[in-house]
Design a protein around this motif. Structure first.
Motif, short mmCIF file in Angstrom:
data_model
loop_
_atom_site.label_atom_id
_atom_site.label_comp_id
_atom_site.label_asym_id
_atom_site.label_seq_id
_atom_site.Cartn_x
_atom_site.Cartn_y
_atom_site.Cartn_z
N ASN A 25 0.81 -1.23 0.00
CA ASN A 25 0.00 0.00 0.00
C ASN A 25 0.84 1.28 0.00
OD1 ASN A 25 0.86 -0.42 2.70
ND2 ASN A 25 -0.90 0.70 3.51
N ILE A 33 -7.95 -7.23 -1.49
CA ILE A 33 -7.23 -6.06 -0.96
C ILE A 33 -5.94 -5.85 -1.75
CG2 ILE A 33 -6.00 -5.12 1.04
CD1 ILE A 33 -8.13 -6.42 2.82
N ILE A 34 -5.24 -6.93 -2.09
CA ILE A 34 -3.98 -6.81 -2.83
C ILE A 34 -4.19 -6.24 -4.23
CG2 ILE A 34 -2.02 -8.09 -3.82
CD1 ILE A 34 -2.36 -10.15 -1.60
N THR A 87 -8.36 -3.17 -4.16
CA THR A 87 -8.67 -2.08 -3.25
C THR A 87 -7.74 -0.90 -3.50
OG1 THR A 87 -9.42 -3.68 -1.59
CG2 THR A 87 -8.89 -1.47 -0.79
N PHE A 119 -5.09 1.98 -3.03
CA PHE A 119 -3.95 1.97 -2.11
C PHE A 119 -4.28 2.62 -0.78
CE2 PHE A 119 -1.68 1.82 -6.26
CZ PHE A 119 -1.06 0.59 -6.08
N GLN A 141 -6.90 2.83 0.81
CA GLN A 141 -7.90 2.13 1.63
C GLN A 141 -7.40 0.77 2.12
OE1 GLN A 141 -11.62 1.89 -0.54
NE2 GLN A 141 -11.50 4.03 -1.18
N ARG A 142 -6.21 0.36 1.73
CA ARG A 142 -5.77 -1.01 2.04
C ARG A 142 -5.51 -1.23 3.53
NH1 ARG A 142 -2.25 -2.78 -3.38
NH2 ARG A 142 -3.99 -2.32 -4.79
N TRP A 143 -4.92 -0.24 4.21
CA TRP A 143 -4.66 -0.40 5.64
C TRP A 143 -5.98 -0.52 6.40
CZ3 TRP A 143 -5.53 2.29 10.24
CH2 TRP A 143 -4.76 1.88 11.33
N SER A 152 -8.91 -1.38 5.24
CA SER A 152 -9.61 -2.61 4.84
C SER A 152 -9.01 -3.83 5.53
CB SER A 152 -9.54 -2.79 3.32
OG SER A 152 -10.22 -1.75 2.65
N ALA A 153 -7.67 -3.86 5.64
CA ALA A 153 -7.02 -4.99 6.32
C ALA A 153 -7.37 -5.01 7.80
CB ALA A 153 -5.50 -4.91 6.13
#
Length: 198
Positions: free
Chosen positions: A56, A167-168, A171, A173, A175-177, A179-180
């Protein structure tokens, strides 16, 4: 990107509780600027250490710049996807996380759905429109020595959760943290003093 093979950890020697195919999520109070608010996809985790790719942290570099460095001829419409900073180790070296529908010269199958390749042939295939269905190109990786990652997790530096390919690959970039973290089922505002495994 070079033809040189990655020296992969022997995945037959996986440690109990291996985090291979998991996300390593930086705690909100992470002080290391290389990993602040990062999500790292763990590709290897054994008794010898761990290796992963930050997913991300987009760089101010587009894929067509790598194509140009490799003297690959592509159409002007190709290669406008950003390259991510995969971690602080070997930042001049390219890595591709991709769907497992195809294999390449040095492909490591991390899970049934996700693989990692670091050989020139996959970049050539991407430039020609013959690459895997889903992919993410990174420069550099994150690495931990024997027992180092386990110690950092025990020190509340990271949260862990099984990886999610959506997510990889799909999603945004930024929003990836979030979302995880959401995959843990906890409120992001409440995790500053909480750590552990999902």
């Amino acid at each position: 990107m070079t033809e040189k093979h990655i020296s992969y950890i022997d995945t037959n020697e996986l440690v109990p509780g291996s985090l291979c195919n998991h996300f390593l999520i930086a705690m909100p109070n992470m002080q290391d600027t290389s990993f602040a608010h990062s999500v790292t996809y763990i590709c290897e985790h054994s008794s010898e250490g761990a290796m992963g790719i930050v997913i991300n942290n987009p760089m101010p570099m587009m894929l067509h710049e790598i194509y140009a460095q490799m003297d690959l001829n592509v159409s002007p419409n190709e290669g406008h996807q950003p390259v991510v900073a995969g971690g602080p180790v070997q930042q001049e070296r390219g890595f591709v996380i991709h769907s497992s529908d195809k294999e390449w010269h040095s492909t490591l199958k991390v899970s049934p759905d996700i693989s990692l390749t670091a050989s020139r042939d996959i970049i050539v295939a991407l430039a020609e429109g013959q690459g895997p269905k889903e992919w993410l190109v990174a420069l550099g990786y994150a690495g931990w020595g024997e027992g180092q990652l386990e110690a950092e997790i025990a020190a509340n530096s990271w949260l862990t959760v099984p990886a999610n390919k959506d997510i990889i690959f799909n999603t945004p970039f930024e929003q990836r943290w979030t979302s995880a973290v959401a995959a843990l089922g906890i409120d992001v505002n409440l995790i500053s003093n909480v750590a552990g495994h999902a």
